[in-house]
Structures are given as C-alpha cells and as structure tokens.
Design a protein around this motif. Sequence first.
Motif, mmCIF file in Angstrom:
data_model
loop_
_atom_site.group_PDB
_atom_site.id
_atom_site.type_symbol
_atom_site.label_atom_id
_atom_site.label_comp_id
_atom_site.label_asym_id
_atom_site.label_seq_id
_atom_site.Cartn_x
_atom_site.Cartn_y
_atom_site.Cartn_z
ATOM 1 N N ASP A 32 0.834 -1.200 0.000
ATOM 2 C CA ASP A 32 0.000 0.000 0.000
ATOM 3 C C ASP A 32 0.873 1.255 0.000
ATOM 4 O OD1 ASP A 32 0.775 0.566 2.647
ATOM 5 O OD2 ASP A 32 -1.163 0.030 3.504
ATOM 6 N N ALA A 33 0.210 2.414 -0.039
ATOM 7 C CA ALA A 33 0.923 3.692 -0.143
ATOM 8 C C ALA A 33 1.850 3.954 1.037
ATOM 9 C CB ALA A 33 -0.087 4.829 -0.290
ATOM 10 N N THR A 65 -7.989 1.343 1.609
ATOM 11 C CA THR A 65 -6.542 1.215 1.400
ATOM 12 C C THR A 65 -6.153 1.721 0.010
ATOM 13 O OG1 THR A 65 -6.384 -0.681 2.879
ATOM 14 C CG2 THR A 65 -4.616 -0.429 1.259
ATOM 15 N N GLN A 66 -5.119 2.539 -0.046
ATOM 16 C CA GLN A 66 -4.583 3.028 -1.317
ATOM 17 C C GLN A 66 -3.432 2.122 -1.733
ATOM 18 O OE1 GLN A 66 -5.861 5.728 -3.093
ATOM 19 N NE2 GLN A 66 -7.469 5.563 -1.548
ATOM 20 N N LYS A 68 -0.325 0.611 -3.957
ATOM 21 C CA LYS A 68 0.803 1.228 -4.659
ATOM 22 C C LYS A 68 1.404 0.284 -5.683
ATOM 23 C CE LYS A 68 5.364 3.192 -3.944
ATOM 24 N NZ LYS A 68 6.447 3.393 -2.996
#
Length: 80
Positions: A32-33, A65-66, A68
């Motif tokens: 994630d980010a 959730t971002q 990546k």
Amino acid sequence: ARAGEEFAVVTLKVKVLPGYQPAPISRPALIDASGKKYNTAVSFVDVGKVPEFSCAIPFRVPTGTQVKSLQVDTVSLDLP
C-alpha cells in the motif's frame, strides 16, 4: 470480507517467453501507499504450461486502502 475490510483484486496478464525454465515463484504481495505488505493465498502453478494467461489475485485489505504496487519475487509493478 469482514467488517472494515474489502478485497483489492489485481488482474495480472502474463506472457511466458519461449526460453522460460520452470522454477518456483513466490506468492504475490500487495504493497500500500504507506509501505505495508498484504499477502494472498494465491500461488502460481504450472507457469509455462501455456504461452499466455491471465489471473485475478485477491488481497484482503482495510477499507479505503490506497494500493501502490504488486510484488512478485524481485519484480515490483506499480499499480494505478
């Protein structure tokens, strides 16, 4: 998914080169980010049996959730 969780599903399209020699491939991980790693129960089996394939890989992540990147062994693929 449980309360407060959702599934992030990453579709991976693979083209196997003619010279590929089958070898174990580790399970993919979603990053994630913030750099947190999420694992999946999915594993690669019989890679090279067909020249091209596509698979959807689910990851259980906290809601919102971002994502990546997707990491498979030493390869990291940026996700939009």
